[in-house]
Scaffold this motif. Structure first.
Motif, short mmCIF file in Angstrom:
data_model
loop_
_atom_site.label_atom_id
_atom_site.label_comp_id
_atom_site.label_asym_id
_atom_site.label_seq_id
_atom_site.Cartn_x
_atom_site.Cartn_y
_atom_site.Cartn_z
N LEU A 43 0.90 -1.07 0.01
CA LEU A 43 0.13 0.20 0.04
C LEU A 43 0.90 1.36 -0.01
N ARG A 44 2.40 1.46 0.78
CA ARG A 44 2.79 2.60 0.66
C ARG A 44 3.97 2.30 -0.66
N THR A 45 4.05 1.52 -0.78
CA THR A 45 4.25 1.28 -2.20
C THR A 45 3.98 1.89 -3.62
N GLY A 46 2.23 1.68 -3.04
CA GLY A 46 1.14 2.46 -4.52
C GLY A 46 0.77 3.83 -3.97
N ASP A 47 1.19 4.59 -2.91
CA ASP A 47 0.75 5.72 -2.77
C ASP A 47 2.91 6.66 -3.04
N GLU A 48 2.78 6.37 -2.98
CA GLU A 48 4.67 6.97 -3.67
C GLU A 48 4.60 6.76 -5.45
N LEU A 49 4.50 5.63 -5.64
CA LEU A 49 3.83 5.65 -7.35
C LEU A 49 3.18 6.51 -7.65
N VAL A 50 1.94 6.82 -6.99
CA VAL A 50 1.12 7.73 -7.72
C VAL A 50 1.61 9.34 -7.41
N GLY A 51 2.72 9.45 -6.56
CA GLY A 51 3.27 10.96 -6.53
C GLY A 51 4.25 11.07 -7.57
N TYR A 52 4.30 9.94 -7.76
CA TYR A 52 6.23 9.78 -9.19
C TYR A 52 5.30 9.83 -10.62
N ALA A 53 3.84 9.26 -10.29
CA ALA A 53 3.40 9.66 -11.36
C ALA A 53 2.83 11.18 -12.04
N ARG A 54 1.91 11.30 -10.88
CA ARG A 54 1.48 12.92 -10.72
C ARG A 54 2.52 13.62 -11.20
N ALA A 55 4.19 13.97 -10.54
CA ALA A 55 5.24 14.77 -11.31
C ALA A 55 5.68 13.93 -12.56
N MET A 56 5.28 13.19 -13.19
CA MET A 56 5.87 12.84 -14.28
C MET A 56 4.80 13.11 -15.48
N VAL A 57 3.58 13.35 -15.09
CA VAL A 57 3.10 13.91 -15.95
C VAL A 57 2.57 14.77 -16.54
N ASP A 58 3.08 15.76 -15.08
CA ASP A 58 2.85 17.74 -15.47
C ASP A 58 4.05 18.25 -16.10
N LEU A 67 7.08 7.20 -18.78
CA LEU A 67 5.21 7.18 -18.52
C LEU A 67 4.78 5.47 -18.45
N ARG A 68 5.91 4.74 -20.01
CA ARG A 68 5.28 3.74 -19.85
C ARG A 68 5.51 2.05 -18.64
N PHE A 69 6.59 2.97 -18.20
CA PHE A 69 7.59 2.26 -17.42
C PHE A 69 6.75 2.29 -15.29
N VAL A 70 6.36 3.82 -15.29
CA VAL A 70 5.18 4.35 -14.43
C VAL A 70 3.58 4.04 -14.51
N VAL A 71 3.63 3.97 -15.66
CA VAL A 71 2.81 2.45 -15.85
C VAL A 71 2.11 1.09 -15.65
N ARG A 72 2.84 0.30 -15.41
CA ARG A 72 3.15 -0.89 -15.56
C ARG A 72 3.04 -1.17 -13.53
N ARG A 73 3.99 0.10 -13.50
CA ARG A 73 4.21 -0.29 -11.93
C ARG A 73 2.97 0.07 -11.60
N LEU A 74 2.66 1.24 -12.00
CA LEU A 74 1.19 1.34 -11.53
C LEU A 74 -0.23 0.43 -11.45
N THR A 75 -0.02 0.28 -12.77
CA THR A 75 -0.88 -1.20 -13.16
C THR A 75 -0.10 -2.46 -11.37
N GLU A 76 0.67 -2.59 -11.64
CA GLU A 76 1.00 -3.98 -10.43
C GLU A 76 0.61 -3.68 -9.23
N ALA A 77 0.52 -2.10 -8.61
CA ALA A 77 0.25 -1.76 -7.55
C ALA A 77 -1.34 -1.37 -7.31
N LEU A 78 -2.07 -1.90 -8.16
CA LEU A 78 -3.40 -1.68 -8.61
C LEU A 78 -3.75 -2.84 -7.93
#
Length: 119
Positions: A43-58, A67-78
């Motif tokens: 759960l903590r890893t998922g929270d951290e990934l959301v923070g990274y993804a937000r920064a990357m999208v902006d 972006l594909r890399f972070v989407v893969r990690r977000l998918t795993e976290a989900l």
């Protein structure tokens, strides 16, 4: 009377199939406590990934590969988060079906894992 509790573990079994723990000890079981700790990390890893993804999208400098890399990690976290939610839903359903004298022990097994517990 000790009842056997079934818990969906926060990691997949062989071939990606759901893995379950059958325990008479509930939260007193070593594997049960390990699963609590793994859930907390996931759960903590998922929270951290959301923070990274937000920064990357902006950040317009971030390319498609990153972006594909972070989407893969977000998918795993989900997937991990969904498995945790399913596991907890199963345990809540067991709590609803439990003998009133067993409810206290089941609730005690649903404790929050702190960072100190992980060390």
């Amino acid at each position: 009377m000790v009842s056997t509790q079934r818990r969906l573990l926060p990691w997949p079994g062989p071939g990606g199939q759901p893995a379950y723990l059958l325990s008479d000890g509930g939260a007193d079981s070593h594997l049960w406590r390990l699963a609590d700790k793994v859930e907390a990390v996931q759960l903590r890893t998922g929270d951290e990934l959301v923070g990274y993804a937000r920064a990357m999208v902006d950040d317009r400098k971030v390319g498609a590969r990153e972006l594909r890399f972070v989407v893969r990690r977000l998918t795993e976290a989900l997937i991990d988060t969904r498995r945790i939610a399913d596991s907890r839903a199963m345990r809540l359903a067991e709590l609803d079906d439990a003998d009133p004298s067993d409810r206290h022990s089941l609730r005690d097994s649903e404790h929050a894992t702190t960072e100190e517990d992980l060390l």
